[in-house]
Design a protein around this motif. Structure first.
Motif, PDB file in Angstrom:
ATOM      1  N   UNK A 357       0.850  -1.191   0.000  1.00  0.00           N
ATOM      2  CA  UNK A 357       0.000   0.000   0.000  1.00  0.00           C
ATOM      3  C   UNK A 357       0.887   1.243   0.000  1.00  0.00           C
ATOM      4  N   UNK A 358       0.839   2.003  -1.086  1.00  0.00           N
ATOM      5  CA  UNK A 358       1.593   3.254  -1.201  1.00  0.00           C
ATOM      6  C   UNK A 358       0.588   4.382  -1.422  1.00  0.00           C
ATOM      7  N   UNK A 359       0.483   5.285  -0.450  1.00  0.00           N
ATOM      8  CA  UNK A 359      -0.500   6.362  -0.498  1.00  0.00           C
ATOM      9  C   UNK A 359       0.200   7.688  -0.242  1.00  0.00           C
ATOM     10  N   UNK A 394       7.386  19.155  -5.294  1.00  0.00           N
ATOM     11  CA  UNK A 394       7.059  17.807  -5.743  1.00  0.00           C
ATOM     12  C   UNK A 394       7.760  16.716  -4.957  1.00  0.00           C
ATOM     13  N   UNK A 395       8.516  17.113  -3.941  1.00  0.00           N
ATOM     14  CA  UNK A 395       9.214  16.117  -3.122  1.00  0.00           C
ATOM     15  C   UNK A 395       8.254  15.463  -2.130  1.00  0.00           C
ATOM     16  N   UNK A 396       8.463  14.160  -1.930  1.00  0.00           N
ATOM     17  CA  UNK A 396       7.628  13.391  -1.008  1.00  0.00           C
ATOM     18  C   UNK A 396       8.487  12.888   0.142  1.00  0.00           C
ATOM     19  N   UNK A 397       7.985  13.038   1.346  1.00  0.00           N
ATOM     20  CA  UNK A 397       8.627  12.441   2.519  1.00  0.00           C
ATOM     21  C   UNK A 397       7.699  11.357   3.042  1.00  0.00           C
ATOM     22  N   UNK A 398       8.252  10.163   3.217  1.00  0.00           N
ATOM     23  CA  UNK A 398       7.403   9.036   3.567  1.00  0.00           C
ATOM     24  C   UNK A 398       7.857   8.288   4.794  1.00  0.00           C
ATOM     25  N   UNK A 399       6.914   7.536   5.331  1.00  0.00           N
ATOM     26  CA  UNK A 399       7.191   6.658   6.464  1.00  0.00           C
ATOM     27  C   UNK A 399       6.544   5.313   6.167  1.00  0.00           C
ATOM     28  N   UNK A 400       7.243   4.234   6.510  1.00  0.00           N
ATOM     29  CA  UNK A 400       6.782   2.892   6.150  1.00  0.00           C
ATOM     30  C   UNK A 400       6.695   1.996   7.377  1.00  0.00           C
ATOM     31  N   UNK A 401       5.725   1.071   7.329  1.00  0.00           N
ATOM     32  CA  UNK A 401       5.595   0.028   8.338  1.00  0.00           C
ATOM     33  C   UNK A 401       5.362  -1.288   7.605  1.00  0.00           C
ATOM     34  N   UNK A 402       5.894  -2.380   8.158  1.00  0.00           N
ATOM     35  CA  UNK A 402       5.863  -3.635   7.407  1.00  0.00           C
ATOM     36  C   UNK A 402       5.291  -4.786   8.208  1.00  0.00           C
ATOM     37  N   UNK A 403       5.077  -5.901   7.506  1.00  0.00           N
ATOM     38  CA  UNK A 403       4.618  -7.145   8.104  1.00  0.00           C
ATOM     39  C   UNK A 403       5.782  -8.127   8.142  1.00  0.00           C
ATOM     40  N   UNK A 404       5.612  -9.221   8.875  1.00  0.00           N
ATOM     41  CA  UNK A 404       6.656 -10.245   8.941  1.00  0.00           C
ATOM     42  C   UNK A 404       6.966 -10.766   7.540  1.00  0.00           C
ATOM     43  N   UNK A 413      16.487  -0.438  -0.308  1.00  0.00           N
ATOM     44  CA  UNK A 413      17.807  -0.551  -0.932  1.00  0.00           C
ATOM     45  C   UNK A 413      17.665  -0.968  -2.391  1.00  0.00           C
ATOM     46  N   UNK A 414      16.717  -1.871  -2.663  1.00  0.00           N
ATOM     47  CA  UNK A 414      16.472  -2.313  -4.040  1.00  0.00           C
ATOM     48  C   UNK A 414      15.869  -1.197  -4.890  1.00  0.00           C
ATOM     49  N   UNK A 415      15.288  -0.180  -4.238  1.00  0.00           N
ATOM     50  CA  UNK A 415      14.694   0.958  -4.955  1.00  0.00           C
ATOM     51  C   UNK A 415      15.591   2.192  -4.903  1.00  0.00           C
ATOM     52  N   UNK A 416      16.853   1.977  -4.610  1.00  0.00           N
ATOM     53  CA  UNK A 416      17.787   3.072  -4.355  1.00  0.00           C
ATOM     54  C   UNK A 416      17.786   4.129  -5.453  1.00  0.00           C
ATOM     55  N   UNK A 417      17.686   3.686  -6.717  1.00  0.00           N
ATOM     56  CA  UNK A 417      17.784   4.644  -7.823  1.00  0.00           C
ATOM     57  C   UNK A 417      16.574   5.578  -7.902  1.00  0.00           C
ATOM     58  N   UNK A 418      15.482   5.221  -7.217  1.00  0.00           N
ATOM     59  CA  UNK A 418      14.266   6.039  -7.236  1.00  0.00           C
ATOM     60  C   UNK A 418      14.202   7.012  -6.064  1.00  0.00           C
ATOM     61  N   UNK A 433      11.530  11.040  -1.920  1.00  0.00           N
ATOM     62  CA  UNK A 433      11.650  10.875  -3.369  1.00  0.00           C
ATOM     63  C   UNK A 433      10.763  11.897  -4.052  1.00  0.00           C
ATOM     64  N   UNK A 434      10.956  12.073  -5.366  1.00  0.00           N
ATOM     65  CA  UNK A 434      10.119  12.998  -6.116  1.00  0.00           C
ATOM     66  C   UNK A 434       8.832  12.288  -6.514  1.00  0.00           C
ATOM     67  N   UNK A 435       7.756  13.057  -6.598  1.00  0.00           N
ATOM     68  CA  UNK A 435       6.453  12.462  -6.921  1.00  0.00           C
ATOM     69  C   UNK A 435       6.454  11.785  -8.293  1.00  0.00           C
ATOM     70  N   UNK A 436       7.339  12.207  -9.187  1.00  0.00           N
ATOM     71  CA  UNK A 436       7.413  11.572 -10.508  1.00  0.00           C
ATOM     72  C   UNK A 436       7.842  10.108 -10.412  1.00  0.00           C
ATOM     73  N   UNK A 437       8.480   9.732  -9.319  1.00  0.00           N
ATOM     74  CA  UNK A 437       8.958   8.356  -9.146  1.00  0.00           C
ATOM     75  C   UNK A 437       8.001   7.475  -8.343  1.00  0.00           C
ATOM     76  N   UNK A 438       6.875   8.057  -7.923  1.00  0.00           N
ATOM     77  CA  UNK A 438       5.966   7.321  -7.040  1.00  0.00           C
ATOM     78  C   UNK A 438       5.425   6.045  -7.670  1.00  0.00           C
ATOM     79  N   UNK A 439       4.982   6.142  -8.929  1.00  0.00           N
ATOM     80  CA  UNK A 439       4.386   4.967  -9.573  1.00  0.00           C
ATOM     81  C   UNK A 439       5.410   3.837  -9.715  1.00  0.00           C
ATOM     82  N   UNK A 440       6.606   4.186 -10.193  1.00  0.00           N
ATOM     83  CA  UNK A 440       7.651   3.166 -10.337  1.00  0.00           C
ATOM     84  C   UNK A 440       8.035   2.587  -8.977  1.00  0.00           C
TER      85      UNK A 440
END
Length: 677
Positions: A357-359, A394-404, A413-418, A433-440
């Protein structure tokens, strides 16, 4: 039928475990249930168990086992000797505030020339930044000591060196491949660090620095260490257990003006303080400063000796926390609507909904998006990224939470280039990240989830320590469970399973009948169970039938009486379909038939149900089994008992096996990982 909300994972238990628990119970004079829990958590030897239960300051590790500690102490002492101005550089969360406050107390005690700096969350973002380093240079700072931050600040440390500023890094976050080339980098998670405990909070690492500088553990400030360690959800094992237990003891009779003011302003009873009080009473208010205003407000609270100043600061934090709650509720509603829109779009396109879920939304306060992410995760049990968008840049600041099973740090790390910046660990992380990279970004995260996660990983799990009988759940035993405190990450409050407890009564309670109260019985022993927010389940319950419950034991005090009580986390009630009779129950029904010899088919199930207490559906199964085995026969409109039938075991009946399999299928949603062997 009431299905469980989660998949129940019962921890393995063997005969060897049973023997170890019996030995611990005798040698330590503790109840069997407490001994079993100790064994379950890895403390099967007497010495290890005794250390866990009663270990104190003597169990703390040598701070010089931390790589870089020797160099850090040498540089700070050199600054003190030469009267250089030192700046403590912290983070804006509760761990960073605690770390900063601790070193303020220590540096005051040691007579250093210093001040502190915490970046503004919204204006500067996380970690060291060049603007703050420029300010330090302008203020004549020659040494910066970071706390709870700095492990990823390679470029910033290089910039500081150009301005003639040395940096000592103390941190506990996951190190990147290239760590800063600072005077010293103290972090137990460094691959080349031999420190025996890797679970220190940022304030824990600061405490080890303080210990080295002072030549003793400064236990008088463990109340501050306790706050940061619990707030940052660090494992309450090893050193953390010692520090938090000592800190809770100090909080109950603290001389810290800030804590006393905070307790008064927020209605917290310090004499009854627990890890839960700290996690849900104190930490949110300390965090509110950095989320909505500036974290220095919280540092001022924890370091002042002026009570009037402290009470003003505490009251303002309480107000900020209420405002934080209001803002969180608003963003959660907007985020949930956005997610529902994505789900509907996926359904209309006949495609799978996003695995992660990315919102993102303009105007979403980046200071609270971590809380929003946690709430969305609780609703949908998927990895969640919540981002606030700056409409101008257009810059986005995000926070993430995960499941086991889904490692956020590895995924980012795998998305480092974005990404422009990221950091964190398996369960929680932050990024920009920039909003232009959100979809990718969303697509890549989803691909990783589908690659890494199995079908079972998408089902929320409830970890269960042990099976507990109603007889075990006595007031005395529950009181002894306090020996295992403090509870928290790495040492959760014991979660127990009551299997097939007889439901003798039930009722709803509270406003709008929102809550559920059950009366359970085993022989002459009774136990109350309370399920908050579960009142709607009462319509599906039936007395006299077994119910399986997962929960935590506690003591309910009312009108001077103390009674054992189970706080329900999850329950399963299969009703009549899931209750399968034993052989003696079949025998009782057969004896009832033999007394009559010849009985009308019509109304027989009702009659037998009234006589033996089994539901009519179950009686029908019994009659079908008896027919198949030749114990009874049908003559017209009557059942007749066959004289001298051939002796046959119930297990040879296909109908018996089929019914038993169906009952087993409907039984509780867990499979023990290991049976007694």
């Amino acid at each position: 039928m009431i299905k469980a909300k989660t998949r129940w994972n019962l921890a393995p238990w063997s005969k060897e475990d049973e023997q170890s628990a019996e030995q611990l119970s005798k040698s330590l004079s503790i109840p069997p249930l407490v001994a079993k829990l100790l064994v379950q958590r890895g403390y099967r030897e007497q010495e290890a168990a005794e250390t866990f239960l009663r270990g104190g300051e003597d169990r703390l590790h040598d701070p010089y086992l931390l790589k870089g500690m020797k160099e850090a102490v040498a540089r700070i002492q050199k600054a003190a000797e030469e009267n250089e101005f030192i700046r403590i550089y912290g983070d804006y969360d509760a761990d960073g505030v605690s770390s900063t406050s601790l070193l303020v107390h220590v540096f005051r005690e040691l007579g250093y020339s210093f001040d502190y700096y915490i970046p503004h969350r919204a204006l500067e973002g996380y970690g060291l930044n060049n603007g703050a380093i420029d300010l330090a240079a302008a203020d004549g700072v020659r040494l910066i000591v970071t706390v709870d931050t700095g492990i990823s600040a390679y470029e910033q440390v290089e910039y500081a060196k150009q301005l003639g500023i040395d940096i000592v890094v103390t941190d506990h976050h996951e190190p990147p491949e290239q760590i800063p080339d600072a005077v010293a980098v103290v972090n137990p998670k460094r691959e080349d660090c031999p420190y025996p405990f890797k679970g220190l909070a940022g304030v824990g690492v600061a405490f080890k620095l303080a210990t080295a500088l002072m030549g003793r553990p400064p236990m008088e400030w463990t109340d501050i260490v306790c706050l940061g360690t619990i707030a940052d959800i660090m494992p309450l094992t090893d050193e953390n257990r010692v520090l938090v237990r000592a800190g809770l003891a100090r909080l109950s009779n603290t001389d810290n003006t800030g804590f006393r003011a905070l307790s008064e302003a927020c209605g917290i009873e310090l004499n009854d303080v627990t890890s839960t009080t700290v996690a849900f009473g104190m930490a949110p208010r300390i965090n509110a400063a950095g989320r909505l205003d500036h974290a220095k407000r919280a540092v001022e609270l924890l370091t002042t000796g002026d009570y009037d100043e402290a009470i003003r600061a505490a009251s303002s934090l309480d107000v900020l926390n209420k405002e934080r709650q209001r803002i969180v509720d608003g963003i959660v509603k907007e985020a949930d609507l956005q997610w529902q829109g994505k789900r509907e779009a996926a359904q209309a396109a006949a495609s799978e909904e996003a695995a992660v879920i990315v919102l993102a939304g303009e105007g979403w306060n980046v200071g609270v998006i971590g809380i929003v992410a946690s709430k969305i995760l609780e609703r949908y049990y998927k990895p969640v990224i919540i981002l606030g968008i700056d409409p101008e840049s257009g810059m986005c600041k995000g926070s993430a939470r995960s499941i086991d099973g889904y490692d956020l740090h590895a995924a980012l790390t795998a998305c480092d280039e974005l990404l422009d910046h990221y950091g964190g660990h398996q369960a929680a992380a932050g990024m920009s990240l920039h909003r232009d990279n959100l979809q990718a970004f969303e697509v890549k995260l989803g691909e990783l989830a589908m690659e890494w996660l199995t079908e079972q990983d998408w089902i929320p799990k409830t970890a269960i320590d042990l099976v507990c009988s109603i007889e075990d759940a006595s007031v005395g035993t529950i009181g002894q469970l306090a020996l295992l405190e403090p509870f928290g990450a790495g040492n959760p409050s014991p979660r127990l399973l009551l299997q097939s407890a007889e439901l003798s009564d039930y009722r709803t309670m509270g406003k709008d009948s929102r809550h559920l109260k059950l009366a359970l019985r085993s022989g002459r022993t009774a136990l109350d169970a309370v399920g908050f927010g579960l009142g709607q389940l009462s319509e599906q319950l039936q007395t006299g039938l077994p119910v399986d419950l997962v929960g935590e034991l506690s003591i309910n005090e009312w009108n001077g009486q103390r009674k054992a009580q189970l706080h329900i986390h999850d329950l399963y009630f299969g009703g009549a379909l899931a209750r399968f009779p034993e052989r003696e129950h079949f025998g009782k029904v057969y004896q009832l038939l033999k007394r009559k010899q010849r009985i009308p088919v019509k109304g027989l199930e009702t009659y037998l149900s009234e006589q033996c207490g089994w539901p009519e559906q179950t009686i029908t199964v019994m009659l079908e089994v008896f027919l198949e085995l030749g114990f009874i026969a049908v003559e017209g409109s009557h059942f007749v008992v066959v004289e001298a039938p051939q002796k046959r075991d119930l297990g040879t009946s296909e109908r018996y096996q089929e019914a038993k399999r169906e009952a087993d299928r409907l039984r509780s949603p867990y499979v023990p990982n290991e049976v007694m062997a």
